[in-house]
Design a protein around this motif. Sequence first.
Motif, PDB file in Angstrom:
ATOM      1  N   ASP A 290       0.866  -1.367  -0.076  1.00  0.00           N
ATOM      2  CA  ASP A 290       0.017   0.009   0.271  1.00  0.00           C
ATOM      3  C   ASP A 290       0.840   1.339   0.026  1.00  0.00           C
ATOM      4  O   ASP A 290       0.558   2.198  -0.572  1.00  0.00           O
ATOM      5  CB  ASP A 290      -0.988   0.088   1.136  1.00  0.00           C
ATOM      6  CG  ASP A 290      -2.085  -1.107   1.246  1.00  0.00           C
ATOM      7  OD1 ASP A 290      -2.133  -1.669   0.088  1.00  0.00           O
ATOM      8  OD2 ASP A 290      -2.779  -1.214   2.323  1.00  0.00           O
ATOM      9  N   SER A 291       2.025   1.102   0.678  1.00  0.00           N
ATOM     10  CA  SER A 291       2.737   2.568   1.080  1.00  0.00           C
ATOM     11  C   SER A 291       3.874   2.620   0.019  1.00  0.00           C
ATOM     12  O   SER A 291       4.618   3.538   0.057  1.00  0.00           O
ATOM     13  CB  SER A 291       3.224   2.589   2.341  1.00  0.00           C
ATOM     14  OG  SER A 291       4.227   1.368   2.484  1.00  0.00           O
ATOM     15  N   LEU A 292       3.858   1.998  -0.989  1.00  0.00           N
ATOM     16  CA  LEU A 292       5.024   1.874  -1.971  1.00  0.00           C
ATOM     17  C   LEU A 292       5.007   3.117  -2.737  1.00  0.00           C
ATOM     18  O   LEU A 292       3.898   3.782  -3.264  1.00  0.00           O
ATOM     19  CB  LEU A 292       4.850   0.533  -3.006  1.00  0.00           C
ATOM     20  CG  LEU A 292       5.982   0.859  -4.382  1.00  0.00           C
ATOM     21  CD1 LEU A 292       7.338   0.568  -3.768  1.00  0.00           C
ATOM     22  CD2 LEU A 292       5.365  -0.104  -5.322  1.00  0.00           C
ATOM     23  N   VAL A 293       6.257   3.656  -2.648  1.00  0.00           N
ATOM     24  CA  VAL A 293       6.329   4.949  -3.669  1.00  0.00           C
ATOM     25  C   VAL A 293       7.489   4.631  -4.764  1.00  0.00           C
ATOM     26  O   VAL A 293       8.128   3.731  -4.480  1.00  0.00           O
ATOM     27  CB  VAL A 293       6.803   6.100  -2.908  1.00  0.00           C
ATOM     28  CG1 VAL A 293       5.747   6.650  -1.846  1.00  0.00           C
ATOM     29  CG2 VAL A 293       8.159   6.079  -2.275  1.00  0.00           C
ATOM     30  N   ALA A 294       7.576   5.436  -5.669  1.00  0.00           N
ATOM     31  CA  ALA A 294       8.646   5.059  -6.751  1.00  0.00           C
ATOM     32  C   ALA A 294      10.054   5.536  -5.989  1.00  0.00           C
ATOM     33  O   ALA A 294      10.333   6.198  -5.368  1.00  0.00           O
ATOM     34  CB  ALA A 294       8.492   6.162  -7.773  1.00  0.00           C
ATOM     35  N   ASN A 295      11.238   4.524  -6.673  1.00  0.00           N
ATOM     36  CA  ASN A 295      12.443   4.842  -6.064  1.00  0.00           C
ATOM     37  C   ASN A 295      13.187   5.990  -6.608  1.00  0.00           C
ATOM     38  O   ASN A 295      14.284   6.257  -5.988  1.00  0.00           O
ATOM     39  CB  ASN A 295      13.145   3.458  -6.166  1.00  0.00           C
ATOM     40  CG  ASN A 295      12.879   2.479  -5.033  1.00  0.00           C
ATOM     41  OD1 ASN A 295      12.476   2.901  -4.111  1.00  0.00           O
ATOM     42  ND2 ASN A 295      13.195   1.119  -5.473  1.00  0.00           N
ATOM     43  N   GLY A 296      12.406   6.638  -7.631  1.00  0.00           N
ATOM     44  CA  GLY A 296      13.160   7.934  -8.018  1.00  0.00           C
ATOM     45  C   GLY A 296      12.241   8.973  -7.564  1.00  0.00           C
ATOM     46  O   GLY A 296      11.186   8.883  -7.898  1.00  0.00           O
ATOM     47  N   PRO A 297      12.792  10.428  -7.832  1.00  0.00           N
ATOM     48  CA  PRO A 297      11.940  11.307  -7.937  1.00  0.00           C
ATOM     49  C   PRO A 297      11.136  11.801  -9.038  1.00  0.00           C
ATOM     50  O   PRO A 297      11.390  11.148 -10.078  1.00  0.00           O
ATOM     51  CB  PRO A 297      12.904  12.524  -7.458  1.00  0.00           C
ATOM     52  CG  PRO A 297      14.163  12.106  -8.114  1.00  0.00           C
ATOM     53  CD  PRO A 297      14.206  10.610  -7.680  1.00  0.00           C
ATOM     54  N   ALA A 298      10.254  12.517  -8.856  1.00  0.00           N
ATOM     55  CA  ALA A 298       9.157  12.615 -10.190  1.00  0.00           C
ATOM     56  C   ALA A 298       9.727  13.297 -11.314  1.00  0.00           C
ATOM     57  O   ALA A 298       9.545  13.086 -12.315  1.00  0.00           O
ATOM     58  CB  ALA A 298       7.962  13.511  -9.520  1.00  0.00           C
ATOM     59  N   TRP A 299      10.989  14.194 -11.032  1.00  0.00           N
ATOM     60  CA  TRP A 299      11.589  14.954 -12.129  1.00  0.00           C
ATOM     61  C   TRP A 299      12.378  13.745 -13.066  1.00  0.00           C
ATOM     62  O   TRP A 299      12.453  14.126 -14.180  1.00  0.00           O
ATOM     63  CB  TRP A 299      12.207  16.025 -11.724  1.00  0.00           C
ATOM     64  CG  TRP A 299      13.416  15.422 -10.888  1.00  0.00           C
ATOM     65  CD1 TRP A 299      13.758  15.399  -9.599  1.00  0.00           C
ATOM     66  CD2 TRP A 299      14.917  15.187 -11.496  1.00  0.00           C
ATOM     67  NE1 TRP A 299      14.899  15.179  -9.213  1.00  0.00           N
ATOM     68  CE2 TRP A 299      15.700  14.831 -10.239  1.00  0.00           C
ATOM     69  CE3 TRP A 299      15.252  14.826 -12.835  1.00  0.00           C
ATOM     70  CZ2 TRP A 299      17.037  14.393 -10.435  1.00  0.00           C
ATOM     71  CZ3 TRP A 299      16.535  14.516 -12.774  1.00  0.00           C
ATOM     72  CH2 TRP A 299      17.497  14.097 -11.782  1.00  0.00           C
TER      73      TRP A 299
END
Length: 433
Positions: free
Chosen positions: A52-61
């Motif tokens: 559920d809490s997964l985020v991308a390992n790289g920033p959005a830019w």
Amino acid sequence: MQDFPVETVEVLVVGGGQAGIAMSEHLGRNGVSHLVLERHRIAERWRSERWDSLVANGPAWHDRFPGLEFAATDPDAFPGKEAVADYFVSYAEKIGAPIRCGVEVTELRRISDRTGFRAETSAGAIEATFVVAATGPFQRPVVPPIIPAKEGLTQIHSNAYRNPGTLPEGAVLVVGAGSSGAQIAEELLAAGRQVYLSVGPHDRPPRSYRGRDFVWWLGVLGKWDAPAPAPGTEHVTIAVSGANGGHTMDFRRLAARGMVLLGRTESYAGGRLTLAPDLADNLQRGDANYLSVLDEADVYIDRNDLDLPEEPEARIIGPDPDCVTTPICDLDLAAAGITTVIWATGYAPDYNWLQVDVFDERGRPKHQRGVSAEPGLCFLGSPWQSRRGSSFIWGVWHDAKHLADHICTQRKYLAYAPSVPDQCPAVPLRKRG
């Protein structure tokens, strides 16, 4: 029996995730007729096969395609998994990708008497001159057959983990300390669980250094474009996290907070787990990788006279905890209160639907930058397909461009016809004697 008409398309793309959408963009730009098939929803694995809490390992830019930024997301933030999936849906709409969802390809074979392939799908047969297998690297979860199911433990792969509240009460053993395993173990620790983490060989880059994220450093240092992994590092995992705003993964700090670190999981018998005595070596290897990035970054800053703040504290490596200096090599799971085992042990390719002889003895496609030895068949999204960045969002976009160029070139050859038919009979060449 009634024969139903077979649908035809010039290029069939199998998979509607990041690889399939990137492929569709480049084919569309070149005016190539194509169809993308996705057995579920666009970017389904981001929605239903991640915690559920997964985020991308790289920033959005950085972790995006060139043609669209993340909506309502700070460029330096790490988008959550739903935001990533929504991004690909928006991108598909933006480029008008011809994606057909809810259609599974069950078998694909070369047509025996002419050019092209025939795909059997859940919605009927489709024939195509070219096929791109864009199903990506995360196909079949790998769970080592170490602990028998009869032992009564809850055993799941990391792709089935959702949040701490979905697990039974008790301690948790996480096997694998790459990005997934490390982040899940840290989340469970923060939720108050007793956590045991089995740590194998890994790279441990800094999340950021001297004001720049590590993806920036890998870019300016040319590491994203590395053409092949160094010998012995093909399957080394990377421990990095974008969770909670992003931070460097430090296993010693996790141990100081109560996590028990273990070496590689080797075997199981009689309720006891045998662990390799390699924990200290694995941590030191991660430290060496971490410090090497700092060293190269410092050299780059000096050589290019950049005004970036010094960060001497980044080089401080904390003391080894007791679980490192006195490693546990034999663990009684019941005595430790372990009721759940999470296998963060990666994935294997699954191309059972592809009935074409282009695979090695380990089931991996044989290809050159995604172009297989079978004319007309390409692969997209594989790790190290052309460079280190190939399986990342931005990397797959560039690999897709290469494959689209290849397909366009092949189309020209197939469309060629001599302007004047050759009226001369064939004359065998004489050997020089």
